[in-house]
Design an enzyme around this catalytic site. Structure first.
Site: not given
Length: 96
Positions: A15, A44, A63
């Site tokens: 995270r 993000e 990600h």
């Protein structure tokens, strides 16, 4: 971060919030550590003006670390193993 060796690379696939991104950027600029590999960031994607885009010792991925076939297969295998163990009267990976 400042306790890490100067040859260390910080890798974060968990995270973004677990790392103080401003401190990381400062440490990377000052060459406190060798670099960082980030599959996740505080925001993000990082802001267009974020130094993460331009630092030559940063590797960014969008990600997607968990999306590889092998990773998903491992998740399915672990889930299956947990269910089979539970049915057999044994528990695995219990979190209290």
């Amino acid at each position: 971060i400042r306790l890490m060796k100067p040859t260390a690379f910080l890798i974060n696939t968990a995270r973004g919030a677990i790392i103080n991104e401003a401190e990381l950027i400062n440490c990377l600029k000052d060459k406190v550590i060798a670099g960082a590999g980030l599959d996740t960031q505080e925001v993000e994607p990082p802001a267009a003006d974020s130094d993460l885009w331009t630092l030559d010792n940063v590797f960014l991925t969008p990600h997607i670390g968990w999306r590889r076939l092998e990773t998903r297969q491992r998740l399915v295998d672990m889930t299956t193993d947990n269910i089979e163990s539970y049915i057999g009267g044994k528990t695995k990976n219990v979190i209290n």
